[in-house]
Design an enzyme around this catalytic site. Structure first.
Site, PDB file in Angstrom:
ATOM      1  N   THR A 127       0.820  -1.203   0.000  1.00 36.08           N
ATOM      2  CA  THR A 127       0.000   0.000   0.000  1.00 36.08           C
ATOM      3  C   THR A 127       0.860   1.262   0.000  1.00 36.08           C
ATOM      4  O   THR A 127       2.011   1.237   0.464  1.00 36.08           O
ATOM      5  CB  THR A 127      -0.894  -0.006   1.257  1.00 36.08           C
ATOM      6  OG1 THR A 127      -1.470   1.281   1.441  1.00 36.08           O
ATOM      7  CG2 THR A 127      -0.106  -0.345   2.526  1.00 36.08           C
ATOM      8  N   ASP A 128       0.261   2.360  -0.459  1.00 39.67           N
ATOM      9  CA  ASP A 128       0.966   3.653  -0.387  1.00 39.67           C
ATOM     10  C   ASP A 128       1.033   4.171   1.055  1.00 39.67           C
ATOM     11  O   ASP A 128       1.788   5.102   1.341  1.00 39.67           O
ATOM     12  CB  ASP A 128       0.289   4.693  -1.298  1.00 39.67           C
ATOM     13  CG  ASP A 128      -1.157   4.998  -0.935  1.00 39.67           C
ATOM     14  OD1 ASP A 128      -1.726   4.365  -0.020  1.00 39.67           O
ATOM     15  OD2 ASP A 128      -1.737   5.897  -1.586  1.00 39.67           O
ATOM     16  N   GLU A 129       0.253   3.561   1.963  1.00 43.43           N
ATOM     17  CA  GLU A 129       0.187   4.088   3.329  1.00 43.43           C
ATOM     18  C   GLU A 129       1.507   3.912   4.071  1.00 43.43           C
ATOM     19  O   GLU A 129       1.750   4.565   5.082  1.00 43.43           O
ATOM     20  CB  GLU A 129      -0.979   3.446   4.096  1.00 43.43           C
ATOM     21  CG  GLU A 129      -2.284   3.692   3.375  1.00 43.43           C
ATOM     22  CD  GLU A 129      -3.537   3.401   4.176  1.00 43.43           C
ATOM     23  OE1 GLU A 129      -3.499   3.430   5.406  1.00 43.43           O
ATOM     24  OE2 GLU A 129      -4.576   3.145   3.535  1.00 43.43           O
TER      25      GLU A 129
ATOM     26  N   LYS B  49       2.313  -3.295   7.342  1.00 49.37           N
ATOM     27  CA  LYS B  49       2.574  -3.496   5.905  1.00 49.37           C
ATOM     28  C   LYS B  49       4.019  -3.081   5.589  1.00 49.37           C
ATOM     29  O   LYS B  49       4.692  -3.735   4.790  1.00 49.37           O
ATOM     30  CB  LYS B  49       1.588  -2.678   5.060  1.00 49.37           C
ATOM     31  CG  LYS B  49       0.152  -3.177   5.099  1.00 49.37           C
ATOM     32  CD  LYS B  49      -0.037  -4.569   4.505  1.00 49.37           C
ATOM     33  CE  LYS B  49       0.187  -4.619   3.004  1.00 49.37           C
ATOM     34  NZ  LYS B  49      -0.166  -5.977   2.458  1.00 49.37           N
TER      35      LYS B  49
ATOM     36  N   TYR C 135      -1.770  -0.497  11.016  1.00 47.93           N
ATOM     37  CA  TYR C 135      -1.905  -1.165   9.711  1.00 47.93           C
ATOM     38  C   TYR C 135      -0.708  -0.857   8.815  1.00 47.93           C
ATOM     39  O   TYR C 135      -0.037  -1.768   8.319  1.00 47.93           O
ATOM     40  CB  TYR C 135      -3.211  -0.723   9.022  1.00 47.93           C
ATOM     41  CG  TYR C 135      -3.242  -1.026   7.538  1.00 47.93           C
ATOM     42  CD1 TYR C 135      -3.235  -2.342   7.074  1.00 47.93           C
ATOM     43  CD2 TYR C 135      -3.259   0.010   6.593  1.00 47.93           C
ATOM     44  CE1 TYR C 135      -3.246  -2.626   5.712  1.00 47.93           C
ATOM     45  CE2 TYR C 135      -3.274  -0.270   5.223  1.00 47.93           C
ATOM     46  CZ  TYR C 135      -3.261  -1.588   4.792  1.00 47.93           C
ATOM     47  OH  TYR C 135      -3.260  -1.870   3.445  1.00 47.93           O
TER      48      TYR C 135
HETATM   49  P1  NAD Z   1      -9.452  -7.408   2.348  1.00 50.98           P
HETATM   50  O1  NAD Z   1      -9.397  -7.134   3.811  1.00 50.98           O
HETATM   51  O2  NAD Z   1     -10.697  -7.155   1.587  1.00 50.98           O
HETATM   52  O3  NAD Z   1      -9.063  -8.935   2.068  1.00 50.98           O
HETATM   53  C1  NAD Z   1      -8.021  -9.590   2.741  1.00 50.98           C
HETATM   54  C2  NAD Z   1      -8.179 -11.080   2.502  1.00 50.98           C
HETATM   55  O4  NAD Z   1      -7.072 -11.742   3.158  1.00 50.98           O
HETATM   56  C3  NAD Z   1      -9.456 -11.664   3.102  1.00 50.98           C
HETATM   57  O5  NAD Z   1     -10.068 -12.519   2.158  1.00 50.98           O
HETATM   58  C4  NAD Z   1      -8.986 -12.437   4.320  1.00 50.98           C
HETATM   59  O6  NAD Z   1      -9.801 -13.541   4.625  1.00 50.98           O
HETATM   60  C5  NAD Z   1      -7.599 -12.853   3.878  1.00 50.98           C
HETATM   61  N1  NAD Z   1      -6.686 -13.101   5.018  1.00 50.98           N
HETATM   62  C6  NAD Z   1      -6.527 -12.319   6.130  1.00 50.98           C
HETATM   63  N2  NAD Z   1      -5.626 -12.890   6.941  1.00 50.98           N
HETATM   64  C7  NAD Z   1      -5.200 -14.029   6.324  1.00 50.98           C
HETATM   65  C8  NAD Z   1      -4.244 -15.023   6.679  1.00 50.98           C
HETATM   66  N3  NAD Z   1      -3.561 -14.966   7.807  1.00 50.98           N
HETATM   67  N4  NAD Z   1      -4.050 -16.044   5.799  1.00 50.98           N
HETATM   68  C9  NAD Z   1      -4.752 -16.118   4.646  1.00 50.98           C
HETATM   69  N5  NAD Z   1      -5.665 -15.205   4.278  1.00 50.98           N
HETATM   70  C10 NAD Z   1      -5.888 -14.170   5.113  1.00 50.98           C
HETATM   71  O7  NAD Z   1      -8.230  -6.580   1.754  1.00 50.98           O
HETATM   72  P2  NAD Z   1      -8.052  -5.937   0.304  1.00 50.98           P
HETATM   73  O8  NAD Z   1      -8.590  -4.560   0.332  1.00 50.98           O
HETATM   74  O9  NAD Z   1      -8.521  -6.891  -0.721  1.00 50.98           O
HETATM   75  O10 NAD Z   1      -6.472  -5.819   0.252  1.00 50.98           O
HETATM   76  C11 NAD Z   1      -5.668  -6.864  -0.307  1.00 50.98           C
HETATM   77  C12 NAD Z   1      -4.220  -6.463  -0.230  1.00 50.98           C
HETATM   78  O11 NAD Z   1      -4.017  -5.223  -0.915  1.00 50.98           O
HETATM   79  C13 NAD Z   1      -3.733  -6.214   1.212  1.00 50.98           C
HETATM   80  O12 NAD Z   1      -2.433  -6.709   1.324  1.00 50.98           O
HETATM   81  C14 NAD Z   1      -3.755  -4.702   1.354  1.00 50.98           C
HETATM   82  O13 NAD Z   1      -2.786  -4.270   2.284  1.00 50.98           O
HETATM   83  C15 NAD Z   1      -3.408  -4.278  -0.068  1.00 50.98           C
HETATM   84  N6  NAD Z   1      -3.916  -2.949  -0.489  1.00 50.98           N
HETATM   85  C16 NAD Z   1      -5.247  -2.633  -0.318  1.00 50.98           C
HETATM   86  C17 NAD Z   1      -5.701  -1.396  -0.777  1.00 50.98           C
HETATM   87  C18 NAD Z   1      -7.163  -1.011  -0.662  1.00 50.98           C
HETATM   88  O14 NAD Z   1      -7.518   0.133  -0.970  1.00 50.98           O
HETATM   89  N7  NAD Z   1      -8.055  -1.904  -0.260  1.00 50.98           N
HETATM   90  C19 NAD Z   1      -4.830  -0.513  -1.382  1.00 50.98           C
HETATM   91  C20 NAD Z   1      -3.476  -0.867  -1.531  1.00 50.98           C
HETATM   92  C21 NAD Z   1      -3.051  -2.110  -1.093  1.00 50.98           C
HETATM   93  P1  TYD Z   2     -10.742   3.902   4.315  1.00 49.65           P
HETATM   94  O1  TYD Z   2     -11.696   3.485   3.244  1.00 49.65           O
HETATM   95  O2  TYD Z   2     -10.865   3.289   5.664  1.00 49.65           O
HETATM   96  O3  TYD Z   2      -9.273   3.727   3.714  1.00 49.65           O
HETATM   97  P2  TYD Z   2      -7.835   4.247   4.310  1.00 49.65           P
HETATM   98  O4  TYD Z   2      -8.002   4.667   5.719  1.00 49.65           O
HETATM   99  O5  TYD Z   2      -7.000   3.023   4.157  1.00 49.65           O
HETATM  100  O6  TYD Z   2      -7.409   5.374   3.415  1.00 49.65           O
HETATM  101  O7  TYD Z   2     -10.882   5.473   4.503  1.00 49.65           O
HETATM  102  C1  TYD Z   2     -10.681   6.369   3.412  1.00 49.65           C
HETATM  103  C2  TYD Z   2     -10.779   7.755   3.968  1.00 49.65           C
HETATM  104  O8  TYD Z   2     -12.130   7.980   4.401  1.00 49.65           O
HETATM  105  C3  TYD Z   2      -9.900   7.989   5.183  1.00 49.65           C
HETATM  106  O9  TYD Z   2      -9.376   9.327   5.143  1.00 49.65           O
HETATM  107  C4  TYD Z   2     -10.864   7.845   6.356  1.00 49.65           C
HETATM  108  C5  TYD Z   2     -12.186   8.322   5.785  1.00 49.65           C
HETATM  109  N1  TYD Z   2     -13.402   7.692   6.346  1.00 49.65           N
HETATM  110  C6  TYD Z   2     -14.451   8.499   6.813  1.00 49.65           C
HETATM  111  O10 TYD Z   2     -14.388   9.742   6.751  1.00 49.65           O
HETATM  112  N2  TYD Z   2     -15.564   7.882   7.324  1.00 49.65           N
HETATM  113  C7  TYD Z   2     -15.661   6.524   7.425  1.00 49.65           C
HETATM  114  O11 TYD Z   2     -16.700   6.021   7.947  1.00 49.65           O
HETATM  115  C8  TYD Z   2     -14.588   5.722   6.925  1.00 49.65           C
HETATM  116  C9  TYD Z   2     -14.659   4.228   6.995  1.00 49.65           C
HETATM  117  C10 TYD Z   2     -13.481   6.353   6.394  1.00 49.65           C
END
Ligand code: NAD
Ligand code: TYD
Length: 354
Positions: free
Chosen positions: A133-135, A163, A159
């Site tokens: 992630t970019d975070e 990561k 988080y």
């Molecule tokens: P998500 O929370 O929707 O899905 C995570 C999945 O991992 C789930 O299906 C969960 O059951 C599985 N999981 C959790 N712990 C596990 C373990 N110990 N063993 C096997 N499986 C396990 O997350 P997402 O949004 O799909 O993100 C996927 C990846 O992308 C993550 O690594 C996250 O850090 C990264 N990412 C997410 C975003 C975003 O905006 N959602 C952006 C950049 C990077």
């Molecule tokens: P989120 O979807 O949780 O992603 P991330 O924290 O990983 O960026 O949140 C996106 C942005 O929205 C973040 O600045 C937090 C804000 N947010 C709210 O304002 N209200 C909410 O209920 C949630 C879940 C997030």
């Protein structure tokens, strides 16, 4: 040939598996623990499809991971599995340390042993792609340039710190053992199958349920939004042609304050599913206490992946968000199914003081 995907029942992982098998016939072994965020219903279109082998299990289970690698002999492992929600990491960081750090370490150990025993050709061809992630880069001020791949790691939440630790382990396994790794650092995703604890799906679901739309603080925090299918195509490009040991930032050149996002969602719902009283969904917006340590701005400089691999997002925010809102309107059964008792408990706890 086969690939092993971890976390393939989550939001991005399931979109990736569906897109992969939509585009080619290379089988996928999908290892997912099925935490609250994992949902086998996301993979329903693959029911009975021999190319998809689903295994419920933990990336930290060395015995299971070792057995899956030995049995299926994948040419690549793509690690999506993680605990992914910042607010949950604030309330309880333990699982984040366990899966994102210890789990990634265990996975790396198993992959290293498997890779070391491959024949020369398979060894050269093998890839471990770590999805991050970019975070990890921390927070930008309004005038800072966007994150490049050489930006200092300054994670601010449990988080992002977990990561960041996993990224460092992946890097170290390349540097020390020569493991052929690739790391991607992507901005905020949105799209179909997104669990409604994250901003965009939460707003879509709450709006239709007539519930408040909780905006943290002043709503002027900026995120850089990318349609999930574009993230998936970027991962395919990095897997196919990324340079070993490199990291690639992935983003949509799409910085927007949270309040703008919420307004856009409301306006689309006003158009596509107007409220019975004809008032705008914007009237449901409710400002709530800010997230502790809330990062102000994320922005991705995606020039490296564009210049080296020719990748660009296919969707603009306008096209992607319209598709997303429409998907939620078209899939009320999916929404109802994920809003289980556990989901309701989380919402009640997280927004209790709102
Ligand atoms: P998500 O929370 O929707 O899905 C995570 C999945 O991992 C789930 O299906 C969960 O059951 C599985 N999981 C959790 N712990 C596990 C373990 N110990 N063993 C096997 N499986 C396990 O997350 P997402 O949004 O799909 O993100 C996927 C990846 O992308 C993550 O690594 C996250 O850090 C990264 N990412 C997410 C975003 C975003 O905006 N959602 C952006 C950049 C990077
Ligand atoms: P989120 O979807 O949780 O992603 P991330 O924290 O990983 O960026 O949140 C996106 C942005 O929205 C973040 O600045 C937090 C804000 N947010 C709210 O304002 N209200 C909410 O209920 C949630 C879940 C997030």
């Amino acid at each position: 040939m086969t690939i092993l995907v971890t976390g393939g029942a989550g939001f991005i992982g399931s979109n990736f598996v569906l897109d992969w098998l939509g585009a080619c016939d290379e089988p996928v072994v999908n290892l997912d623990k099925l935490t609250y965020a994992g949902n086998v219903h996301n993979l329903a279109p693959l029911a009975g499809d021999q190319r998809h082998i689903f295994v419920q299990g933990d990336i930290g289970d060395a015995h299971l991971v070792g057995a899956l690698l030995a049995q299926h002999q994948p040419r690549a492992v793509l690690n999506f599995a993680a605990e992914s929600h910042v607010d949950r990491s604030i309330l309880g960081p333990g699982e984040f340390i366990q899966t994102n750090i210890v789990g990634t370490f265990q996975l790396l150990e198993q992959v290293r042993a498997y890779w070391a025993a491959l024949d020369a050709a398979a060894k050269t061809a093998f890839r471990l792609l770590h999805v991050s992630t970019d975070e990890v880069y921390g927070s930008l001020s309004a005038s800072d340039p966007a994150f490049t791949e050489t930006h200092r790691y300054e994670p601010n939440s449990p988080y992002s710190a977990s990561k960041a630790a996993s990224d460092h382990l992946v890097r170290a396994y390349h540097h020390t053992y020569g493991l052929p790794v690739l790391t991607t650092n992507c901005s905020n995703n949105y799209g179909p199958l997104h669990f409604p604890e994250k901003l965009i799906p939460l707003m879509i679901v709450n709006a239709q349920a007539g519930k408040p739309l909780p905006v943290y603080g002043d709503g002027q925090q900026i995120r850089d939004w990318l349609y999930v299918k574009d993230h998936c195509s970027a991962i395919r490009a990095v897997l196919a042609s990324g340079r070993l040991g490199e990291t690639y930032n992935i983003g949509g050149w799409n910085e927007k304050p949270n309040l703008d996002i919420v307004h856009t969602v409301c306006d689309l719902l006003d158009e596509l599913k107007p409220r019975a009283d004809r008032q705008s969904y914007r009237s449901q917006i409710s400002y709530v206490t800010d997230r502790p340590g809330h990062d102000r701005r994320y922005a991705i400089d995606a020039r490296k992946i564009e210049q080296e691999l020719g990748w660009k997002p296919a969707e603009t925010f306008e096209t992607g968000i319209r598709k997303t809102v429409q998907w939620y309107l078209d899939n009320p059964d999916w929404v109802a199914q994920v809003q289980s008792g556990a989901y309701r408990d989380w919402v009640a706890m997280q927004y209790a003081q709102a």
